[in-house]
Each structure stands twice: as C-alpha cells, then as structure tokens.
Design a protein around this motif. Sequence first.
Motif, PDB file in Angstrom:
ATOM      1  N   LYS A 137       1.262  -1.404   0.417  1.00 52.38           N
ATOM      2  CA  LYS A 137       0.248  -0.047   0.028  1.00 52.38           C
ATOM      3  C   LYS A 137       1.068   0.831  -0.235  1.00 52.38           C
ATOM      4  O   LYS A 137       0.495   2.096  -0.756  1.00 52.38           O
ATOM      5  CB  LYS A 137      -0.687  -0.291   0.986  1.00 52.38           C
ATOM      6  CG  LYS A 137      -2.009  -1.003   0.334  1.00 52.38           C
ATOM      7  CD  LYS A 137      -2.859  -0.965   2.032  1.00 52.38           C
ATOM      8  CE  LYS A 137      -3.877  -1.645   2.532  1.00 52.38           C
ATOM      9  NZ  LYS A 137      -5.030  -2.109   1.096  1.00 52.38           N
ATOM     10  N   LEU A 138       1.779   0.794   0.576  1.00 55.51           N
ATOM     11  CA  LEU A 138       3.005   2.011   0.416  1.00 55.51           C
ATOM     12  C   LEU A 138       3.374   3.005  -0.210  1.00 55.51           C
ATOM     13  O   LEU A 138       3.818   3.970  -1.131  1.00 55.51           O
ATOM     14  CB  LEU A 138       3.870   1.774   2.061  1.00 55.51           C
ATOM     15  CG  LEU A 138       3.538   2.418   3.309  1.00 55.51           C
ATOM     16  CD1 LEU A 138       4.734   2.370   4.475  1.00 55.51           C
ATOM     17  CD2 LEU A 138       2.996   3.571   3.449  1.00 55.51           C
ATOM     18  N   ARG A 139       3.561   1.415  -1.460  1.00 56.84           N
ATOM     19  CA  ARG A 139       4.215   1.751  -2.882  1.00 56.84           C
ATOM     20  C   ARG A 139       3.017   1.925  -3.640  1.00 56.84           C
ATOM     21  O   ARG A 139       3.874   2.064  -4.673  1.00 56.84           O
ATOM     22  CB  ARG A 139       5.010   0.821  -3.016  1.00 56.84           C
ATOM     23  CG  ARG A 139       6.451   0.775  -1.945  1.00 56.84           C
ATOM     24  CD  ARG A 139       7.609  -0.961  -2.552  1.00 56.84           C
ATOM     25  NE  ARG A 139       8.562  -0.012  -1.420  1.00 56.84           N
ATOM     26  CZ  ARG A 139       9.031  -1.276  -0.252  1.00 56.84           C
ATOM     27  NH1 ARG A 139       7.455  -2.202   0.392  1.00 56.84           N
ATOM     28  NH2 ARG A 139       9.669  -0.691   0.264  1.00 56.84           N
ATOM     29  N   ASN A 140       2.080   1.908  -2.898  1.00 52.84           N
ATOM     30  CA  ASN A 140       1.039   1.999  -4.194  1.00 52.84           C
ATOM     31  C   ASN A 140       0.601   0.793  -4.759  1.00 52.84           C
ATOM     32  O   ASN A 140      -0.066   0.929  -6.220  1.00 52.84           O
ATOM     33  CB  ASN A 140       1.211   2.991  -5.053  1.00 52.84           C
ATOM     34  CG  ASN A 140       0.217   4.375  -3.823  1.00 52.84           C
ATOM     35  OD1 ASN A 140      -0.255   4.238  -3.391  1.00 52.84           O
ATOM     36  ND2 ASN A 140       1.007   5.360  -4.686  1.00 52.84           N
ATOM     37  N   HIS A 144      -4.049  -8.600  -5.666  1.00 49.39           N
ATOM     38  CA  HIS A 144      -5.207  -9.021  -6.298  1.00 49.39           C
ATOM     39  C   HIS A 144      -6.106  -9.411  -4.891  1.00 49.39           C
ATOM     40  O   HIS A 144      -5.548  -9.983  -4.651  1.00 49.39           O
ATOM     41  CB  HIS A 144      -5.947  -9.944  -7.207  1.00 49.39           C
ATOM     42  CG  HIS A 144      -6.848 -10.247  -7.571  1.00 49.39           C
ATOM     43  ND1 HIS A 144      -7.628  -9.644  -8.144  1.00 49.39           N
ATOM     44  CD2 HIS A 144      -7.647 -11.514  -6.875  1.00 49.39           C
ATOM     45  CE1 HIS A 144      -8.534 -10.133  -8.575  1.00 49.39           C
ATOM     46  NE2 HIS A 144      -8.974 -11.236  -8.112  1.00 49.39           N
ATOM     47  N   GLY A 145      -7.516  -8.592  -4.748  1.00 50.18           N
ATOM     48  CA  GLY A 145      -8.245  -9.424  -3.876  1.00 50.18           C
ATOM     49  C   GLY A 145      -8.043  -8.030  -2.422  1.00 50.18           C
ATOM     50  O   GLY A 145      -9.328  -8.471  -1.085  1.00 50.18           O
ATOM     51  N   GLU A 146      -6.878  -7.598  -2.375  1.00 45.35           N
ATOM     52  CA  GLU A 146      -6.983  -6.559  -1.362  1.00 45.35           C
ATOM     53  C   GLU A 146      -7.298  -5.269  -0.941  1.00 45.35           C
ATOM     54  O   GLU A 146      -8.144  -4.701  -1.957  1.00 45.35           O
ATOM     55  CB  GLU A 146      -5.358  -6.156  -1.186  1.00 45.35           C
ATOM     56  CG  GLU A 146      -4.948  -7.291  -0.441  1.00 45.35           C
ATOM     57  CD  GLU A 146      -3.164  -7.141   0.014  1.00 45.35           C
ATOM     58  OE1 GLU A 146      -2.284  -7.434   0.832  1.00 45.35           O
ATOM     59  OE2 GLU A 146      -2.744  -5.925  -0.447  1.00 45.35           O
ATOM     60  N   SER A 147      -7.830  -4.761   0.149  1.00 44.52           N
ATOM     61  CA  SER A 147      -8.928  -3.586   0.211  1.00 44.52           C
ATOM     62  C   SER A 147      -7.897  -2.801   0.300  1.00 44.52           C
ATOM     63  O   SER A 147      -6.449  -2.733   0.568  1.00 44.52           O
ATOM     64  CB  SER A 147      -9.510  -4.071   1.585  1.00 44.52           C
ATOM     65  OG  SER A 147      -9.440  -2.755   2.017  1.00 44.52           O
TER      66      SER A 147
END
Length: 153
Positions: A137-140, A144-147
């Motif tokens: 997430k920090l690296r954008n 697949h399938g993650e919120s």
Amino acid sequence: MTQKSLATLAGVSVSTIQNLENVEKTYDLRGPDKIRQVEAALWEPGSVSAILSGGEPTPKLADPTAAPNEEPTDLSHVPLRVRHELQYSEIDDHDIIDLSDSGMRMVLVITHSPGADSPTQDQIKRGLRKWSALQRKLRNITAHGESDSPSDF
C-alpha cells in the motif's frame, strides 16, 4: 555466552540454539543448515564433525587487527528506532533473506514487549501478512483481492 547472544552472533533463532543443545535430537550435516551458521560463529570449519566424532572443536583464531574487548560490530549507523526496539524488546525470531542478484539482504526481526507473552506462529504469520500488505500500500501496489482501506491497519 547466553543462548540469545549466540543466536544473534550466529544469525539463527534462540529456538535453534535450544534445539541444538537438546541431546535427544540428531542432526544431518549434509547440505546448508543452521548448524553450519553456529559452527562459523564459534569455531573453525570442521569443528562440528570433530565434536560428533568425539573430538574437540577448533577455536576461531582471534582477529589480530581487533582491539582487546572490542565489540565485533559498531551499530551506531543503525537507526535509533531500530536500536531501541532491539534493546528494549524481546526477540521472538529473526531471519536474514538474501535478495540474490542485488547483493542486498533483508533482516527481519520479530519482537514483543517485555513481560508480554510471545506471539504464536499464527500471530506472527498474520503480522507478516499485515506488514506485507502495508508495504504494498505504501508503494501503491495492491495485491488482487486486497482492500485499499487504511482502517485495515
């Protein structure tokens, strides 16, 4: 030397040292394993085989360039947050992951607050999955399938 200090020196977990000290266990010396890491930390190569054959290990030769009682590693370059965590937390496990062609290694240390119960293997796995997802997430980069919701953390 404590189990914890030997584990740190050899780059293995405390549980590995405890297992190696268990006289009820047997070990296979073929191929790479934790025994070789402990051997390299304490003795010259071939010492484990000598011990298992009833002989004595060959102590490591002292580094002639080292000053007496000199610490083997200067950790002043390690960020203060990391040094603090290592100093004031209890280490549950660690690993060093070779990142192959890059010549880099990743050091993973799992700690918990002093006095708290050690986490279970399931708790450690959940924590690692959470960390991996947070890193993506920090690296954008979302798997697949993650919120994408920051409330997950």
